[in-house]
Design a protein around this motif. Structure first.
Motif: not given
Length: 257
Positions: A180-189, A193-197, A202-207
């Motif tokens: 629940l907490v992670e879904n309420c931020a710009s992105s989880p941590v 993370l591989k390069r596609p991840d 970063t793009e998800y957080a930017y949005a």
């Protein structure tokens, strides 16, 4: 042998809490995916002490705890505290448990799995009233809305820590509260993370830009919607990437009593 603890103290004053603190102890907690999880906790155990007694019996705290070593979870906290209160012949008893909890977490694109650790707490008190709380510390990522608004093609982001503490009505899974907490931020941590991840995150957080104020409000709203918590406290602290200070927000909801 003479019971020194039962003797009268030189200064006959009531003590609210006396006991053992920072006890490192192996425990087993419930795990939604695997059934149980072994971890090591830091445990504080206290009782109140009447003015007519010099001290309490510290070893008895450990003796009670030993009885529950393989069965310490949310549903058993009240039983443990009540037994401590009865064994120590106290009016009130307290228990605080802090432990690392590990969840297998896949990355969002490649599915690369790693272990994420979250700091969890169980707190309880049994006296004239009862008080039971569960807490989690969840690392998240936030993207600054102001930075995004004033910049042509960039914005600063940072890692933050969200601390949630709840009074619960019924049993719930720690994993669900963390999600629940992670879904309420710009992105989880994520642990891996591989390069596609990394591109995706970063793009998800930017949005999904969010201030710390946005984060605590969103979490508060979601906790309220569940109807499972009679009271909660939500704190968000960002380790700012372009400032020499942290950003902070705190919100509470429900009935403290």
């Amino acid at each position: 042998m003479k019971d020194v603890q039962k003797q009268k103290p030189d200064n006959p004053l009531y003590i609210k809490k006396v006991g053992v603190k920072d006890l490192s102890y192996p425990i087993v907690v419930l795990d939604k995916k695997r059934g149980t999880q072994h971890t090591v906790a830091s445990i504080n155990l206290y009782v109140d002490l009447p003015r007519e007694f010099k001290g309490t019996h510290m070893s008895r705290f450990i003796e009670v705890l030993n009885e529950y070593r393989e069965d310490i979870h949310i549903d058993k906290i009240e039983h443990i505290i009540k037994e401590i209160r009865d064994v120590l012949e106290a009016t009130s008893a307290y228990m605080e448990i802090e432990f690392p909890y590990f969840i297998e977490k896949p990355s969002p694109v490649t599915g690369s799995e790693g272990l994420m650790d979250y700091t969890c707490t169980f707190k309880g008190m049994v006296g004239e009233k009862k008080d039971f709380r569960v807490g989690v510390k969840v690392p998240v990522m936030t993207m600054c809305p102001c930075s995004k608004e004033i910049s042509e093609n960039s914005a600063h982001s940072q890692r933050g820590i969200v601390t949630v503490e709840v009074k619960y009505k019924n049993f719930f899974w720690i994993e669900d509260l963390i999600a629940l907490v992670e879904n309420c931020a710009s992105s989880p941590v994520y642990p891996i993370l591989k390069r596609p991840d990394e591109k995706y995150v970063t793009e998800y957080a930017y949005a999904h830009p969010m201030f710390v104020e946005d984060v605590v409000r969103q979490i508060s709203s979601e906790l309220t919607k569940t109807g499972e918590f009679s009271w909660f406290s939500v704190e968000a602290e960002n380790m700012e990437s372009i400032h020499n200070h942290n950003a902070y927000a705190c919100i509470e909801g429900g009935d403290e009593d």
